[in-house]
Design an enzyme around this catalytic site. Structure first.
Site, PDB file in Angstrom:
ATOM      1  N   CYS A  74      69.801  34.167  82.606  1.00  0.00           N
ATOM      2  CA  CYS A  74      70.163  35.312  83.685  1.00  0.00           C
ATOM      3  C   CYS A  74      70.929  36.475  82.561  1.00  0.00           C
ATOM      4  CB  CYS A  74      71.064  34.688  84.480  1.00  0.00           C
ATOM      5  SG  CYS A  74      70.837  35.685  86.017  1.00  0.00           S
ATOM      6  N   HIS A  96      69.292  29.673  87.431  1.00  0.00           N
ATOM      7  CA  HIS A  96      70.270  28.812  86.971  1.00  0.00           C
ATOM      8  C   HIS A  96      70.124  27.402  87.068  1.00  0.00           C
ATOM      9  CE1 HIS A  96      73.241  32.357  86.635  1.00  0.00           C
ATOM     10  NE2 HIS A  96      72.503  32.846  87.290  1.00  0.00           N
ATOM     11  N   GLU A 104      71.589  25.073  85.878  1.00  0.00           N
ATOM     12  CA  GLU A 104      72.931  24.360  85.467  1.00  0.00           C
ATOM     13  C   GLU A 104      73.564  24.284  86.912  1.00  0.00           C
ATOM     14  OE1 GLU A 104      72.480  27.486  84.824  1.00  0.00           O
ATOM     15  OE2 GLU A 104      74.422  28.574  85.673  1.00  0.00           O
ATOM     16  N   GLY A 115      76.330  35.798  83.999  1.00  0.00           N
ATOM     17  CA  GLY A 115      77.704  36.268  84.232  1.00  0.00           C
ATOM     18  C   GLY A 115      77.035  37.971  84.689  1.00  0.00           C
ATOM     19  N   GLU A 116      78.114  38.674  83.857  1.00  0.00           N
ATOM     20  CA  GLU A 116      77.854  40.110  83.951  1.00  0.00           C
ATOM     21  C   GLU A 116      77.515  40.513  82.505  1.00  0.00           C
ATOM     22  OE1 GLU A 116      77.532  41.406  86.973  1.00  0.00           O
ATOM     23  OE2 GLU A 116      76.834  43.333  86.150  1.00  0.00           O
ATOM     24  N   SER A 117      76.224  41.003  82.248  1.00  0.00           N
ATOM     25  CA  SER A 117      75.723  41.316  81.099  1.00  0.00           C
ATOM     26  C   SER A 117      76.683  42.368  80.449  1.00  0.00           C
ATOM     27  CB  SER A 117      74.233  41.757  81.128  1.00  0.00           C
ATOM     28  OG  SER A 117      73.958  42.622  81.744  1.00  0.00           O
ATOM     29  N   ILE A 147      70.738  34.307  91.036  1.00  0.00           N
ATOM     30  CA  ILE A 147      71.808  35.139  91.548  1.00  0.00           C
ATOM     31  C   ILE A 147      71.821  36.446  90.814  1.00  0.00           C
ATOM     32  CG2 ILE A 147      74.351  34.970  91.373  1.00  0.00           C
ATOM     33  CD1 ILE A 147      74.096  31.895  90.944  1.00  0.00           C
ATOM     34  N   ARG A 148      71.561  37.669  91.502  1.00  0.00           N
ATOM     35  CA  ARG A 148      71.448  38.931  91.210  1.00  0.00           C
ATOM     36  C   ARG A 148      70.570  38.921  89.661  1.00  0.00           C
ATOM     37  NH1 ARG A 148      76.170  41.835  89.903  1.00  0.00           N
ATOM     38  NH2 ARG A 148      74.992  43.749  90.742  1.00  0.00           N
ATOM     39  N   ARG A 183      67.277  44.609  85.403  1.00  0.00           N
ATOM     40  CA  ARG A 183      68.733  43.722  85.913  1.00  0.00           C
ATOM     41  C   ARG A 183      68.454  43.852  87.461  1.00  0.00           C
ATOM     42  NH1 ARG A 183      73.708  46.634  83.749  1.00  0.00           N
ATOM     43  NH2 ARG A 183      74.575  44.709  85.002  1.00  0.00           N
TER      44      ARG A 183
END
Ligand code: GLN
Length: 194
Positions: free
Chosen positions: A78, A171, A173, A47-49, A135-136, A105
């Site tokens: 991530c 990821h 998942e 997600g976005e930390s 992903i990023r 990051r």
């Protein structure tokens, strides 16, 4: 059957829940501190930390996660990896300091901020190929001596563990490959008998 909590405040929690169910185990979406008591282990998804940190603090769950980690396994993927790291390279960003790694990051830069590539994992004593979805993604820039590397992309460590904490920068998942989730389930089961 074990009950695996999936932190569900933000990000990619649904696919983790499905992966756990596909392995025949129970998943619990964790949105409040009291949900943690039912969980034998916890996945902190991507997600976005920065958003995750803000939400965890708003929901009074920040300290609860540290307490949880003292007795039960956590798998951070991530953004989840960033959250449990010892420190964030070049940034004054808070972290739970549950594993002795330093993480940078968005370390792959803009040109290749998301990609799929072959990775190597070693979860059963021998090296195996897997598809890694990034992903990023962050990079693990430092591993403490007590941290065991379990996966590589080129020379970068992308999967590692220290005691009860497992981290990955990719990821699993998002693919149908359940080997990493299966490994985390084994970690939870081993923790229950120790
Ligand atoms: N770039 C995100 C961060 O810095 C992590 C990306 C992800 O979880 N897929 O928090």
């Amino acid at each position: 059957m074990v009950a695996v909590g999936i932190l569900a405040l933000q990000g990619d929690f649904d696919r983790h829940a499905r992966a756990i169910q596909a392995l025949g185990q129970r998943s619990i979406l964790v949105r409040a501190q009291e949900h943690l008591s039912q969980c034998d282990g916890l996945i902190i998804p991507g997600g976005e930390s920065t958003t995750l940190i803000k939400l965890l603090k708003e929901h009074a769950m920040w300290d609860a996660l540290s307490a949880f980690a003292a007795t039960r396994p956590i798998y951070g993927t991530c953004a989840g990896c960033i959250l449990v790291a010892n420190s964030i390279v070049g940034m004054d960003q808070d972290s739970l300091k549950l594993i002795d790694i330093d993480v940078q990051r968005n370390a792959y830069g803009r040109q290749v901020d998301s990609f799929i590539d072959d990775i190597t994992i070693q979860l059963n004593g021998k090296a195996e190929k897997m598809e890694g979805v990034f992903i990023r993604a962050p990079k693990i820039r430092r591993l403490g001596v007590t941290v065991t590397p379990l996966g590589w992309h080129g020379s970068d460590v992308i999967l590692a563990e220290q005691d009860r904490v497992l981290v990955g920068t990719f990821h699993p998942e998002l693919t149908d490959d359940r080997r990493v989730h299966d490994y985390f389930l084994r970690k939870i089961k081993a923790n229950q008998t120790r």
